[in-house]
Write a protein that holds these residues in place. Structure first.
Motif, short mmCIF file in Angstrom:
data_model
loop_
_atom_site.label_atom_id
_atom_site.label_comp_id
_atom_site.label_asym_id
_atom_site.label_seq_id
_atom_site.Cartn_x
_atom_site.Cartn_y
_atom_site.Cartn_z
N THR A 219 6.91 -3.44 6.38
CA THR A 219 7.47 -2.75 5.18
C THR A 219 6.55 -3.48 4.10
N HIS A 220 5.98 -2.53 3.19
CA HIS A 220 5.16 -2.82 2.08
C HIS A 220 5.91 -2.41 0.84
N ILE A 222 4.94 -1.90 -3.09
CA ILE A 222 3.67 -1.65 -3.83
C ILE A 222 3.99 -1.45 -5.24
N SER A 226 -1.07 -1.62 -7.24
CA SER A 226 -1.38 -1.55 -5.71
C SER A 226 -1.28 -3.20 -5.20
N ARG A 228 0.87 -5.95 -3.33
CA ARG A 228 1.94 -5.38 -2.55
C ARG A 228 2.58 -6.69 -1.92
N ARG A 230 4.35 -7.70 1.80
CA ARG A 230 4.20 -7.08 3.15
C ARG A 230 5.10 -8.13 3.99
N THR A 231 6.26 -7.38 4.76
CA THR A 231 7.07 -8.02 5.45
C THR A 231 6.82 -7.50 6.99
N ASP A 232 6.66 -8.53 7.83
CA ASP A 232 6.13 -8.20 9.33
C ASP A 232 7.31 -8.04 10.05
N HIS A 240 0.08 -9.91 -1.21
CA HIS A 240 -1.28 -9.80 -1.46
C HIS A 240 -1.85 -8.92 -2.80
N VAL A 253 -3.64 2.03 0.95
CA VAL A 253 -2.40 1.63 -0.30
C VAL A 253 -2.87 2.68 -1.17
N THR A 277 4.18 6.69 8.99
CA THR A 277 4.61 5.94 7.78
C THR A 277 5.73 6.90 7.13
#
Length: 788
Positions: A219-220, A222, A226, A228, A230-232, A240, A253, A277
């Motif tokens: 999941t991003h 944003i 721009s 963001r 980020r969850t892995d 970032h 992005v 996506t």
């Protein structure tokens, strides 16, 4: 062999494509559902920041500090100093930071002194919370969020872009990326006094959301710039900046934030892998710069369809085996293979319409293996469907448990959903509303135009209410109307457009505002009444001072005369006493002179002084009664009043020399007061005639804007410029004293005119004549003086 080869190829191609299509549809639905659920939770977290900002804005110390700073350091309403208000705000800000671990700062920034901070409470890197000392407060006029806050309308709120924390013009390296919520504070004059700011750790703010713990998708989150989060899939969270990452990643992005990546489609390859996506934009109604926050869920195609790919490989292997050994197997076991294959194909055809597939899973051949794999795959698909239903149930529980009403309609105005809060607000069950036009919940004046508004929006894109918060009237089932606050959002689904509305009953707020307005009106009326009473009291005090001056000054001369003549009588009595027993002719002549001439003369002076004092005391008594006189306005013919004054004051031979040109239309005024004014003005014009010119008096009266302007003009002696200031003073007579008078007439007229809320003044030229002007308002009513 040819038949077996064809059957194998048909089985591999149709089975794989069919299973892949079903799996893809299920994964897309699940991806969209979980993205929507996550978006709602992120929106709720951001709205909680705005709610805290609104709560702080309503605390009394916010406006108290504005008043004290604007008034030189002391609040004119309750006397609190600027420092006292700062200490109270420090306590409030600190309590809020203690309760919100994701908040790093709360500040109240003034507009003055280049945006200097008034109060600032912050969290240190060690986690402790403290109030910043005054010498460490900074100026923030150059920061973008401050400029945004100053430019917002009253009551509006906004979010900033995510930026590093900057202190004293330098980036603090150890501080987390920060998002700021701002709202303007306006002073009593309506101008922006300052900006209220909440700083939040962007990562901590959203890190606690439960959906981020899922391992299925990356999941991003944003922001408009721009940047963001980020969850892995392993649960890790990274932040970032927009400048970080490869050109390929930054381009991806950028396409998302600009709407360039279609939802629910494979967006192509990235670093050699293909991804699915779904991007959605956050809906933050009432927030001015909310556009541009996106939530993107990304799924790796290889991970999503791993089972399907394994099945494809096995099917290919089976097909190859069938092709190589088809002839032999066809000859020996043709019927045995055809029947299970037909059964497997029929079962695959029934998937989705039957719970029991009846697959040949017990077959020990490769067909049985394929059937078992297919059964495992269908079981996995059912698990996905079950998880999807769970997500939908969770979403439904959030909607049904909401305190505010949530209603959705289509482009025709038909109600699609109606949560329990709406049922309570409108007094109607959802079953009686679903499918019907939403205008049934509106007053007739609004309902008649609603469908036209929706049609106009669909045709032109014009947004009358979308994306903003409005106060409207709604109608309950029993027909009663009540005020609501409504926020409308447009939602674009793959196959249609719907509109969602959040409804809140604001009856208590409207009632409180109405009560406040009534109280303000009452206070204003009270202030007016107090001002009028003060004016009357000042006038009465002036009258009292005038009477005191008269008593101390004008009565002093008769008293001095009485004392002087009394002393002279005492001396005469002493002289007579000394002459007693003296029988000389001189003594007898002196005694006779004292008793026959001097004493009667002195007694005459005493009687004259006493008479003058009596006259003045009676006149003062007459003036004092004026304060207790109750004026009663009535329609009065002022022409007749002045004609009567002329008849009373002028000798028959002089009446032809007096002209009365007064508007005869009845004028609402106190009859007795205007009669006294007319009598004095006419009497003076006749009394002080010129010895060198014929008598001529002109009396005029004209209406002007609800007022009567009276003027008595004579061609008499006139008044010297130095004497004009004493004309209306009590017991003051100017010019030659060859006519009878007591100096009270014009003073009495002046007091009456003032009590009638009018004006009186004199214009005169010595030797040519005078004009006395009186302007009276219609319905002139003077209230009784409290000092009388």
């Amino acid at each position: 062999m040819a038949l077996g080869t064809v059957m194998a190829l048909v089985f591999v191609s149709t089975g794989y494509e069919y299973v892949r299509r079903i799996a893809e549809e299920r994964e897309i639905d699940r991806l969209v559902s979980e993205n929507d659920m996550l978006r709602l939770q992120v929106e709720t977290r951001l709205r909680s920041v705005l709610n805290d900002l609104q709560v702080i804005r309503e605390y009394p110390p916010i406006l108290g500090l504005a008043r004290s700073v604007s008034s030189g350091g002391v609040d004119p309403e309750d006397g609190s100093t600027t420092e006292a208000w700062r200490q109270r705000l420090g306590v409030i800000f600190r309590a809020m930071l203690d309760a919100r671990p994701s908040y790093t700062q709360i500040r109240y920034v003034g507009v003055a002194e280049r945006g200097r901070e008034l109060v600032r409470v912050e969290r240190t890197s060690a986690g402790s919370v403290h109030v910043t000392q005054e010498d460490r407060l900074q100026s923030k006029s150059q920061r973008d969020y401050f400029r945004v806050g100053v430019g917002l309308p009253a009551g509006a709120m906004a979010f900033s872009q995510v930026t590093p924390n900057i202190e004293f013009g330098e980036v603090v390296a150890d501080d987390p990326p920060t998002i700021r919520a701002v709202t303007p504070i306006r002073g009593a004059d309506g101008e922006v006094f300052g900006v209220l700011v909440i700083n939040a750790d962007f990562v901590k703010l959203v890190a606690g959301i439960s959906q981020f713990e899922r391992r299925k998708y990356v999941t991003h989150f944003i922001d408009p710039a721009s940047n963001r989060i980020r969850t892995d899939t392993d649960g890790s969270i990274e932040f970032h900046w927009a400048s970080e990452g490869s050109d390929e990643l930054r381009g991806w992005v950028s396409r998302i934030t600009s709407g360039g990546v279609p939802a629910n489609q494979f967006s192509g390859e990235y670093q050699g892998r293909t991804y699915l996506t779904h991007a959605s934009e956050l809906q933050l109604d009432g927030v001015y710069n909310a556009a541009g926050f996106h939530l993107v869920s990304v799924a790796d195609e290889a991970t999503l369809f791993a089972d399907v790919l394994v099945l494809q490989q096995r099917m290919i292997a089976i097909a190859l085996a069938v092709v190589l050994f088809g002839g032999l197997v066809g000859a020996l076991f043709g019927r045995r293979l055809v029947v299970p294959l037909n059964a497997l194909a029929e079962s695959m055809e029934k998937y989705g319409s039957s719970e029991s597939l009846n697959l040949p899973t017990r077959d020990r051949t490769e067909i049985g293996g394929v059937a078992r794999r297919f059964e495992a795959l269908t079981r996995r698909l059912r698990e996905i469907e079950s998880a999807e239903r769970a997500v939908r149930v969770q979403l439904e529980s959030v909607v049904n448990g909401a305190v505010d009403g949530l209603i959705t309609i289509d482009t025709e105005g038909s109600v699609l959903s109606f949560n329990p809060a709406c049922e309570r607000l409108f007094g109607v069950a959802a079953g009686d509303v679903l499918g019907r036009n939403v205008s049934m919940l509106m007053p007739e004046t609004v309902a008649a135009h609603h469908d036209g508004y929706v049609a106009d929006h669909m045709r032109t894109g014009r947004e009358r209410m979308i994306g903003m918060r409005r106060q409207l009237q709604a109608r309950r089932r029993d027909g009663t109307e009540f005020p609501i606050e409504l926020s409308v959002s447009r939602i674009e689904l793959p196959d249609r457009i719907i509109f969602s509305g959040i409804v809140r009953d604001v009856s208590e707020r409207v009632t409180a505002l109405a009560l406040l307005e009534d109280t303000i009106d009452q206070l204003e009326h009270t202030n007016v009444a107090l001002s009028e009473a003060n004016e009357r009291l000042d006038q009465a005090n002036g009258d009292v001072r005038s009477l005191a001056y008269i008593i101390s000054h004008d009565l002093k001369a008769p008293l001095i005369n009485l004392l002087s003549f009394s002393g002279e009588l005492r001396e005469l009595m002493d002289e007579l006493q000394s002459l007693t027993g003296n029988d000389t002719p001189e003594a007898r002549d002196r005694a006779q002179q004292i008793m026959g001439e001097t004493v009667p003369l002195v007694l005459g002076f005493v009687e004259e002084s006493a008479a003058r004092m009596d006259i003045k005391l009676n006149l003062i008594l007459q003036l004092s009664k004026l304060g207790r006189y109750e004026f009663r306005p009535e329609p009065v013919d002022l022409a007749s009043v002045f004609e009567g004054a002329v008849a009373d004051a002028a000798a028959p031979e002089d009446r032809a020399s007096v002209t009365v040109e007064v508007d005869p239309t009845p004028f609402n005024v106190d009859r007795q007061a205007v009669t006294i004014i007319a009598a004095n003005l006419v009497s003076n014009a006749l009394k002080y005639r010129s010895d060198d010119r014929p008598l001529s008096v002109i009396i005029t009266g004209t209406r002007e804007d609800g007022r009567m302007h009276l003027c008595v003009e004579d061609h008499g002696r006139g008044i010297a410029p130095d004497d004009l200031t004493d004309v209306f003073n009590l017991f003051r007579r100017v010019g030659r004293q060859d006519t009878k008078g007591d100096g009270i007439g014009l003073s009495y007229c002046s007091m009456l005119v003032k009590r009638l809320n009018g004006r009186i003044w004199c214009e005169s030229v010595l030797g040519r004549g005078s004009r006395f002007h009186v302007v009276l308002p219609e319905t002139a009513v003077a209230e009784r003086s409290e000092a009388a």
